[in-house]
Motif scaffolding. Structure first.
Motif, PDB file in Angstrom:
ATOM      1  N   UNK A  21       0.727  -1.273  -0.196  1.00 31.01           N
ATOM      2  CA  UNK A  21      -0.022  -0.122  -0.302  1.00 31.01           C
ATOM      3  C   UNK A  21       0.852   1.092   0.070  1.00 31.01           C
ATOM      4  N   UNK A  22       1.848   1.281   1.047  1.00 30.90           N
ATOM      5  CA  UNK A  22       2.742   2.419   1.134  1.00 30.90           C
ATOM      6  C   UNK A  22       3.678   2.732  -0.452  1.00 30.90           C
ATOM      7  N   UNK A  23       4.079   1.620  -1.264  1.00 30.20           N
ATOM      8  CA  UNK A  23       4.746   1.832  -2.436  1.00 30.20           C
ATOM      9  C   UNK A  23       3.738   2.255  -3.442  1.00 30.20           C
ATOM     10  N   UNK A  24       2.404   1.635  -3.174  1.00 30.47           N
ATOM     11  CA  UNK A  24       1.544   2.235  -4.363  1.00 30.47           C
ATOM     12  C   UNK A  24       1.395   3.817  -4.578  1.00 30.47           C
ATOM     13  N   UNK A  25       1.634   4.504  -3.597  1.00 32.11           N
ATOM     14  CA  UNK A  25       1.463   5.999  -3.998  1.00 32.11           C
ATOM     15  C   UNK A  25       2.575   6.581  -4.722  1.00 32.11           C
ATOM     16  N   UNK A  26       3.784   6.047  -4.524  1.00 34.99           N
ATOM     17  CA  UNK A  26       4.948   6.692  -5.448  1.00 34.99           C
ATOM     18  C   UNK A  26       4.479   5.953  -7.112  1.00 34.99           C
ATOM     19  N   UNK A  27       4.143   4.755  -7.042  1.00 33.61           N
ATOM     20  CA  UNK A  27       3.679   4.301  -8.567  1.00 33.61           C
ATOM     21  C   UNK A  27       2.737   5.061  -9.297  1.00 33.61           C
ATOM     22  N   UNK A  28       1.844   5.467  -8.386  1.00 28.66           N
ATOM     23  CA  UNK A  28       0.520   6.204  -8.872  1.00 28.66           C
ATOM     24  C   UNK A  28       1.101   7.825  -9.120  1.00 28.66           C
ATOM     25  N   UNK A  29       1.701   8.436  -8.345  1.00 27.16           N
ATOM     26  CA  UNK A  29       2.039   9.595  -8.516  1.00 27.16           C
ATOM     27  C   UNK A  29       3.247   9.908  -9.478  1.00 27.16           C
ATOM     28  N   UNK A  30       4.184   9.077  -9.880  1.00 27.26           N
ATOM     29  CA  UNK A  30       5.213   9.152 -10.646  1.00 27.26           C
ATOM     30  C   UNK A  30       5.204   8.706 -12.104  1.00 27.26           C
ATOM     31  N   UNK A  31       3.893   7.852 -12.406  1.00 22.12           N
ATOM     32  CA  UNK A  31       3.596   7.380 -13.652  1.00 22.12           C
ATOM     33  C   UNK A  31       3.794   8.379 -14.801  1.00 22.12           C
ATOM     34  N   UNK A  32       4.269   8.246 -15.812  1.00 18.15           N
ATOM     35  CA  UNK A  32       4.446   9.251 -16.771  1.00 18.15           C
ATOM     36  C   UNK A  32       3.228   9.403 -18.159  1.00 18.15           C
ATOM     37  N   UNK A  33       3.196   7.930 -18.448  1.00 19.80           N
ATOM     38  CA  UNK A  33       2.409   7.887 -19.564  1.00 19.80           C
ATOM     39  C   UNK A  33       1.577   6.665 -19.663  1.00 19.80           C
ATOM     40  N   UNK A  34       1.045   6.223 -18.766  1.00 19.88           N
ATOM     41  CA  UNK A  34       0.370   4.856 -18.821  1.00 19.88           C
ATOM     42  C   UNK A  34      -1.215   5.209 -18.866  1.00 19.88           C
ATOM     43  N   UNK A  35      -1.862   4.590 -19.924  1.00 23.41           N
ATOM     44  CA  UNK A  35      -3.358   4.549 -20.159  1.00 23.41           C
ATOM     45  C   UNK A  35      -4.235   3.415 -20.168  1.00 23.41           C
ATOM     46  N   UNK A  36      -5.285   3.252 -19.374  1.00 22.43           N
ATOM     47  CA  UNK A  36      -5.830   1.985 -19.198  1.00 22.43           C
ATOM     48  C   UNK A  36      -7.046   2.173 -19.883  1.00 22.43           C
ATOM     49  N   UNK A  37      -7.508   1.112 -20.611  1.00 24.17           N
ATOM     50  CA  UNK A  37      -8.714   1.158 -21.392  1.00 24.17           C
ATOM     51  C   UNK A  37      -9.772   1.175 -20.516  1.00 24.17           C
ATOM     52  N   UNK A  38     -10.844   2.038 -20.780  1.00 20.32           N
ATOM     53  CA  UNK A  38     -11.946   2.207 -20.030  1.00 20.32           C
ATOM     54  C   UNK A  38     -12.014   3.335 -18.996  1.00 20.32           C
ATOM     55  N   UNK A  39     -10.700   3.992 -19.016  1.00 20.05           N
ATOM     56  CA  UNK A  39     -10.645   5.083 -18.091  1.00 20.05           C
ATOM     57  C   UNK A  39     -10.608   6.630 -19.076  1.00 20.05           C
ATOM     58  N   UNK A  40     -10.545   7.518 -18.640  1.00 22.40           N
ATOM     59  CA  UNK A  40     -10.606   8.736 -19.771  1.00 22.40           C
ATOM     60  C   UNK A  40      -9.639   8.756 -20.564  1.00 22.40           C
ATOM     61  N   UNK A  41      -9.818   8.933 -21.872  1.00 19.55           N
ATOM     62  CA  UNK A  41      -8.783   8.816 -22.661  1.00 19.55           C
ATOM     63  C   UNK A  41      -7.815  10.265 -22.609  1.00 19.55           C
ATOM     64  N   UNK A  42      -6.372   9.909 -22.698  1.00 20.86           N
ATOM     65  CA  UNK A  42      -5.499  11.120 -22.504  1.00 20.86           C
ATOM     66  C   UNK A  42      -5.172  11.462 -21.233  1.00 20.86           C
ATOM     67  N   UNK A  43      -5.774  10.667 -20.147  1.00 21.46           N
ATOM     68  CA  UNK A  43      -5.354  10.763 -18.944  1.00 21.46           C
ATOM     69  C   UNK A  43      -4.512   9.734 -18.199  1.00 21.46           C
ATOM     70  N   UNK A  44      -3.287  10.005 -17.799  1.00 20.94           N
ATOM     71  CA  UNK A  44      -2.415   9.231 -17.161  1.00 20.94           C
ATOM     72  C   UNK A  44      -2.856   8.692 -16.020  1.00 20.94           C
ATOM     73  N   UNK A  45      -3.250   7.365 -15.487  1.00 20.85           N
ATOM     74  CA  UNK A  45      -3.738   6.863 -14.329  1.00 20.85           C
ATOM     75  C   UNK A  45      -3.356   5.601 -14.216  1.00 20.85           C
TER      76      UNK A  45
END
Length: 160
Positions: A21-45
């Protein structure tokens, strides 16, 4: 899904969270260009649950020496077909990590942090980003140093 989320909330409230859980925050906060199908297009999340599970196998191998029996039991509870020798931390950690990896693959989770665009060059930044999360990191069954954080993120780059 709502029932599963409620059960997770009850479990977290009772047992707390730690390294994944603690490591997850850095992953979510530092991701640069990852786009997951089903989420808003053009948004890194990176969805929170995905960011948490991507670190799990690396963490279970790290924490297994603290309680091999609990790690082996967790692997078996998740359906692992394994016979871990009592007290064998490496086998227990590998059994739990291996079962989580099987579940990740079955669910279509990306193959480690590298699948999100991270590389070994990002390990220092990920470790620095995780350090402020001591409220959950210090719940781990063993002390965690900055070098340990770097090793955990390095171990989470690719699983298969």
């Amino acid at each position: 899904m709502m029932h599963a989320a409620m059960l997770a909330g009850i479990a977290f409230n009772s047992a707390g969270c730690h390294l994944p859980h603690g490591l997850s925050y850095a992953v979510s906060g530092l991701v640069k260009d990852f786009h997951l199908e089903g989420y808003p297009p053009g948004k890194t999340l990176v969805p929170h649950g995905m960011a948490v599970v991507l670190n799990n196998p690396s963490v279970w191998r790290y924490t297994a020496p603290c309680s091999p029996q609990r790690h082996a039991h967790a692997a078996q509870s998740l359906g692992a077909d394994t016979d871990v020798r009592p007290g064998d931390a490496e086998e227990a950690g590998d059994a739990l990590a291996g079962r989580v990896i099987e579940l990740m693959r079955a669910a279509g989770i990306p193959n480690g942090l590298s699948a999100l665009g991270f590389s070994e060059d990002d390990v220092d930044a990920l470790a620095a980003g995780a350090e402020p999360q001591w409220r959950v990191i210090r719940n781990a069954p063993k002390d965690v140093s900055r070098d340990d954080l770097k090793s955990l993120f390095g171990g989470a780059m690719r699983y298969w």
